[in-house]
Motif scaffolding. Structure first.
Motif, PDB file in Angstrom:
ATOM      1  N   CYS A   1     -28.280  -9.300  -9.399  1.00 57.03           N
ATOM      2  CA  CYS A   1     -28.177  -8.369 -10.336  1.00 57.03           C
ATOM      3  C   CYS A   1     -26.994  -7.801 -10.719  1.00 57.03           C
ATOM      4  CB  CYS A   1     -29.072  -7.114  -9.927  1.00 57.03           C
ATOM      5  SG  CYS A   1     -28.951  -5.670 -10.997  1.00 57.03           S
ATOM      6  N   ASP A   2     -26.587  -7.718 -12.239  1.00 55.18           N
ATOM      7  CA  ASP A   2     -25.378  -7.306 -12.448  1.00 55.18           C
ATOM      8  C   ASP A   2     -25.244  -6.073 -13.207  1.00 55.18           C
ATOM      9  OD1 ASP A   2     -26.220  -7.725 -15.089  1.00 55.18           O
ATOM     10  OD2 ASP A   2     -25.102  -9.456 -15.591  1.00 55.18           O
ATOM     11  N   GLY A   3     -26.525  -5.345 -13.247  1.00 59.35           N
ATOM     12  CA  GLY A   3     -26.559  -4.014 -13.696  1.00 59.35           C
ATOM     13  C   GLY A   3     -26.693  -3.939 -15.213  1.00 59.35           C
ATOM     14  N   CYS A   4     -27.308  -4.935 -15.975  1.00 59.04           N
ATOM     15  CA  CYS A   4     -27.025  -4.818 -17.299  1.00 59.04           C
ATOM     16  C   CYS A   4     -28.232  -3.960 -17.931  1.00 59.04           C
ATOM     17  CB  CYS A   4     -27.312  -6.420 -18.010  1.00 59.04           C
ATOM     18  SG  CYS A   4     -29.339  -6.771 -17.752  1.00 59.04           S
ATOM     19  N   GLY A   5     -29.350  -3.535 -17.198  1.00 57.37           N
ATOM     20  CA  GLY A   5     -30.155  -2.484 -17.665  1.00 57.37           C
ATOM     21  C   GLY A   5     -31.204  -2.961 -18.471  1.00 57.37           C
ATOM     22  N   HIS A   6     -31.251  -4.162 -18.960  1.00 62.74           N
ATOM     23  CA  HIS A   6     -32.526  -4.659 -19.559  1.00 62.74           C
ATOM     24  C   HIS A   6     -33.916  -4.523 -18.985  1.00 62.74           C
ATOM     25  CE1 HIS A   6     -29.852  -6.684 -22.377  1.00 62.74           C
ATOM     26  NE2 HIS A   6     -29.677  -7.849 -21.746  1.00 62.74           N
ATOM     27  N   CYS A   7     -34.088  -4.567 -17.808  1.00 63.23           N
ATOM     28  CA  CYS A   7     -35.028  -4.184 -17.061  1.00 63.23           C
ATOM     29  C   CYS A   7     -35.284  -2.785 -17.072  1.00 63.23           C
ATOM     30  CB  CYS A   7     -35.008  -4.277 -15.484  1.00 63.23           C
ATOM     31  SG  CYS A   7     -33.864  -3.499 -14.514  1.00 63.23           S
TER      32      CYS A   7
ATOM     33  N   ILE B   1     -31.212   2.183 -12.495  1.00 59.30           N
ATOM     34  CA  ILE B   1     -29.723   1.471 -12.036  1.00 59.30           C
ATOM     35  C   ILE B   1     -29.337   2.627 -11.113  1.00 59.30           C
ATOM     36  CG2 ILE B   1     -27.439   0.952 -12.604  1.00 59.30           C
ATOM     37  CD1 ILE B   1     -29.345  -1.088 -13.691  1.00 59.30           C
TER      38      ILE B   1
ATOM     39  N   ALA C   1     -30.109  -2.408 -10.149  1.00 57.95           N
ATOM     40  CA  ALA C   1     -31.419  -2.130 -10.471  1.00 57.95           C
ATOM     41  C   ALA C   1     -32.216  -2.026  -9.294  1.00 57.95           C
ATOM     42  CB  ALA C   1     -31.816  -3.128 -11.480  1.00 57.95           C
TER      43      ALA C   1
ATOM     44  N   CYS D   1     -35.033 -10.326 -17.235  1.00 58.94           N
ATOM     45  CA  CYS D   1     -33.678 -10.240 -16.628  1.00 58.94           C
ATOM     46  C   CYS D   1     -33.198 -11.500 -16.813  1.00 58.94           C
ATOM     47  CB  CYS D   1     -34.167 -10.051 -15.312  1.00 58.94           C
ATOM     48  SG  CYS D   1     -32.655 -10.254 -14.195  1.00 58.94           S
ATOM     49  N   PRO D   2     -31.744 -11.548 -17.369  1.00 57.44           N
ATOM     50  CA  PRO D   2     -31.060 -12.626 -17.687  1.00 57.44           C
ATOM     51  C   PRO D   2     -30.736 -13.353 -16.273  1.00 57.44           C
ATOM     52  CG  PRO D   2     -29.949 -10.623 -18.457  1.00 57.44           C
ATOM     53  CD  PRO D   2     -31.232 -10.392 -18.079  1.00 57.44           C
ATOM     54  N   GLN D   3     -30.525 -12.609 -15.396  1.00 53.56           N
ATOM     55  CA  GLN D   3     -29.983 -13.293 -13.888  1.00 53.56           C
ATOM     56  C   GLN D   3     -31.184 -13.583 -13.135  1.00 53.56           C
ATOM     57  OE1 GLN D   3     -26.906 -13.596 -13.762  1.00 53.56           O
ATOM     58  NE2 GLN D   3     -26.353 -12.338 -15.739  1.00 53.56           N
TER      59      GLN D   3
ATOM     60  N   ILE E   1     -34.978 -10.555 -10.356  1.00 51.73           N
ATOM     61  CA  ILE E   1     -36.144  -9.680 -10.083  1.00 51.73           C
ATOM     62  C   ILE E   1     -37.591 -10.483  -9.450  1.00 51.73           C
ATOM     63  CG2 ILE E   1     -37.795  -7.838 -10.951  1.00 51.73           C
ATOM     64  CD1 ILE E   1     -35.905  -7.181 -13.068  1.00 51.73           C
TER      65      ILE E   1
END
Ligand code: SF4
Ligand code: SF4
Length: 153
Positions: free
Chosen positions: A10-16, A27, A34, A52-54, A57
């Motif tokens: 997770c890079d914390g992008c917040g999409h989820c 977050i 997240a 999630c782009p990474q 999840i």
């Protein structure tokens, strides 16, 4: 069963956080990663997993969806227009599915007032007002009355 986040991905992008219909993906203020704040309220809708782009999840599957504790991984690839599902059973068997992304573009759904008034025939039709156009298909699959009788003794 709820989602959980692999912290190292997770890079914390917040999409989820943005997409969760239950508003339970948050977050963490300290780690900037997240996490699911209320696992009991997770619908297991997989929206966050797909968004999630990474690929960070995962979800612990319900017994009816994931009997015997198999794992389900989902990968959304917008450039290919597909969502891939990989189901791995405990005995090593794998099932792979691929389906098209059918997300409706933001702002493209007309309001009921923008649709033409329904005709008499529309009231007898089982399709919704925007079907099947909104599904990007020519028609919904349906059983004919004679097919419905098959199997009835
Ligand atoms: Fe929210 Fe659905 Fe993800 Fe559960 S699976 S955390 S309800 S988006
Ligand atoms: Fe982390 Fe994925 Fe959520 Fe972004 S969408 S905050 S990478 S878990």
């Amino acid at each position: 069963m709820p989602t959980f986040v692999y912290m190292t991905r997770c890079d914390g992008c917040g999409h989820c956080v943005d997409i969760c219909p239950s508003d339970i993906m948050h977050i963490d203020k300290t780690t900037r990663r997240a996490y699911n704040i209320e696992p009991n309220m997770c619908w297991e809708c997989y929206s966050c997993v797909k968004a999630c782009p990474q690929n960070a999840i995962d979800a612990r599957g319900y017994a009816d969806f994931a009997p015997l504790g198999h794992s389900v991984r989902v990968l959304r690839e917008p450039e290919k227009g597909t969502i891939s599902w990989k189901v791995k059973f405990r005995n090593g068997h794998e099932k792979n599915f691929e389906s098209p992304i059918r997300t409706t573009k933001w702002g493209t759904i007309p309001s009921p007032a923008e649709l033409p008034p329904p005709s008499e025939a529309d009231f007898k039709n089982q399709e919704l007002a925007h079907e099947p156009d909104a599904l990007n298909i020519d028609g919904l699959p349906a059983l004919s009355p004679d097919r419905l009788k098959l199997g009835v003794v």
